[in-house]
Write an enzyme that holds these catalytic residues in place. Sequence first.
Site, PDB file in Angstrom:
ATOM      1  N   TYR A  53      51.549  48.108  36.451  1.00  0.00           N
ATOM      2  CA  TYR A  53      50.749  46.933  36.789  1.00  0.00           C
ATOM      3  C   TYR A  53      51.631  45.841  37.380  1.00  0.00           C
ATOM      4  O   TYR A  53      52.798  45.743  37.066  1.00  0.00           O
ATOM      5  CB  TYR A  53      50.060  46.375  35.534  1.00  0.00           C
ATOM      6  CG  TYR A  53      49.006  47.248  34.937  1.00  0.00           C
ATOM      7  CD1 TYR A  53      48.513  48.370  35.604  1.00  0.00           C
ATOM      8  CD2 TYR A  53      48.489  46.974  33.668  1.00  0.00           C
ATOM      9  CE1 TYR A  53      47.538  49.167  35.041  1.00  0.00           C
ATOM     10  CE2 TYR A  53      47.514  47.772  33.095  1.00  0.00           C
ATOM     11  CZ  TYR A  53      47.057  48.868  33.788  1.00  0.00           C
ATOM     12  OH  TYR A  53      46.086  49.664  33.210  1.00  0.00           O
ATOM     13  N   SER A 233      37.640  49.528  32.060  1.00  0.00           N
ATOM     14  CA  SER A 233      36.601  49.226  33.062  1.00  0.00           C
ATOM     15  C   SER A 233      35.200  49.153  32.456  1.00  0.00           C
ATOM     16  O   SER A 233      34.250  49.720  32.999  1.00  0.00           O
ATOM     17  CB  SER A 233      36.626  50.260  34.191  1.00  0.00           C
ATOM     18  OG  SER A 233      37.801  50.154  34.951  1.00  0.00           O
ATOM     19  N   GLY A 238      33.903  44.850  37.710  1.00  0.00           N
ATOM     20  CA  GLY A 238      33.098  43.654  37.926  1.00  0.00           C
ATOM     21  C   GLY A 238      31.690  43.919  38.419  1.00  0.00           C
ATOM     22  O   GLY A 238      30.874  42.993  38.480  1.00  0.00           O
ATOM     23  N   LEU A 240      29.308  45.412  36.893  1.00  0.00           N
ATOM     24  CA  LEU A 240      28.370  45.146  35.808  1.00  0.00           C
ATOM     25  C   LEU A 240      28.372  43.680  35.349  1.00  0.00           C
ATOM     26  O   LEU A 240      27.742  43.348  34.352  1.00  0.00           O
ATOM     27  CB  LEU A 240      28.647  46.085  34.634  1.00  0.00           C
ATOM     28  CG  LEU A 240      28.213  47.538  34.869  1.00  0.00           C
ATOM     29  CD1 LEU A 240      28.766  48.455  33.787  1.00  0.00           C
ATOM     30  CD2 LEU A 240      26.689  47.634  34.925  1.00  0.00           C
ATOM     31  N   GLY A 242      27.252  41.701  37.641  1.00  0.00           N
ATOM     32  CA  GLY A 242      26.122  41.331  38.482  1.00  0.00           C
ATOM     33  C   GLY A 242      26.500  40.553  39.728  1.00  0.00           C
ATOM     34  O   GLY A 242      25.633  40.231  40.550  1.00  0.00           O
ATOM     35  N   LYS A 243      27.778  40.262  39.906  1.00  0.00           N
ATOM     36  CA  LYS A 243      28.165  39.390  41.020  1.00  0.00           C
ATOM     37  C   LYS A 243      28.044  40.049  42.392  1.00  0.00           C
ATOM     38  O   LYS A 243      28.080  39.354  43.418  1.00  0.00           O
ATOM     39  CB  LYS A 243      29.579  38.854  40.820  1.00  0.00           C
ATOM     40  CG  LYS A 243      30.684  39.905  40.785  1.00  0.00           C
ATOM     41  CD  LYS A 243      32.009  39.238  40.438  1.00  0.00           C
ATOM     42  CE  LYS A 243      33.132  40.240  40.271  1.00  0.00           C
ATOM     43  NZ  LYS A 243      34.384  39.593  39.828  1.00  0.00           N
TER      44      LYS A 243
END
Length: 345
Positions: A53, A233, A238, A240, A242-243
């Site tokens: 990462y 996840s 992201g 879920l 809703g964006k």
Amino acid sequence: MKYTTIPQTDIKVSKICLGTMTYGQQNTEEEAHEQLNYAIDQGVNFIDTAEMYSIPGRKETQGSTERYIGTWLKDQKRDSLVVATKVTGPMPYFNYIRPNLGFSKEVIREALDLSLKRLQTDYVDIYQLHWPERNVNFFGQRNYNHNPNEQWKDNFKSVIQTLDELVKEGKIRHYGVSNESSWGVMRQVAESKQNGLTVCKTIQNPYSLLNRTFEINLAEVSLRENIGLLAYSPLAFGVLSGKYLNNKMPENSRLKLFPAYSRYSNPQALKLTALYAELAKKHNLSLAELSLAFVNQRPFVTGNIIGATTMDQLKENIGSIKVNLSKEILDEIDTIQNLQPNPAP
């Protein structure tokens, strides 16, 4: 906060685990420390990272996440926190990390020592094999395609022996696997038991309303062998939250910045996401609250690895621990899932 125990250990962890893979690209060091401080103040004591990462993986930023955690961790009460990190599996793209990616004794020891240095700690609580060395379906691959000519050497025993040595030396407390299959987990268990070696305690695999493939076989393994799922996840990059509904593409969002990360945004997944959004609205919940609460309540989940790039997102994600979904809502979730099971593996 709600707490659970890492299976087969006495380590108590918050059900919400703070994922950190945005530290180093989407989040600055200052923002990382702000997130860590807030999470700890809310009762989170579980932090997950990896040597590769931040994400997306790049030579210029590799190890940045562990470094940002390390500059924060050095001033904390270490024994009150549970820190998990991972050693990178073989994949040509990541050869910039080291040319001999894999799980040989030399590589595992080198990788761990470098992680400990970046994290500014003497040990990690859970050391994970980031993905298998062998050919297997992971990272969005739905089906397994066997390659009879693959060059993988069955080395389960030697890998676990190395991890067992590190446990005895105090450099790691326990080990886990990630992106692993039922066959792989059971081989881990068999080799450990047959040879009197340390046993795998966790499985870090994807799990969300859009990807419940863990339930097909691994949930049984998890519950019968007492190995906890660290669900990654849970908001499907992201989606879920809703964006991205109604073809929206917010500035600085993950999919706007990194369009190749489309694992959870195919038409079938977006169709189900819209239905889950309607269900959440019906019960006066946000879509993120519905999605995360669902994962929090699964009996095989030890840790729900949430991630965020903004403080508002982080607050909502951690706050999901207060949401309890009724049987009625869970039944409605299953009804939606049956329309298109696992559209985003």
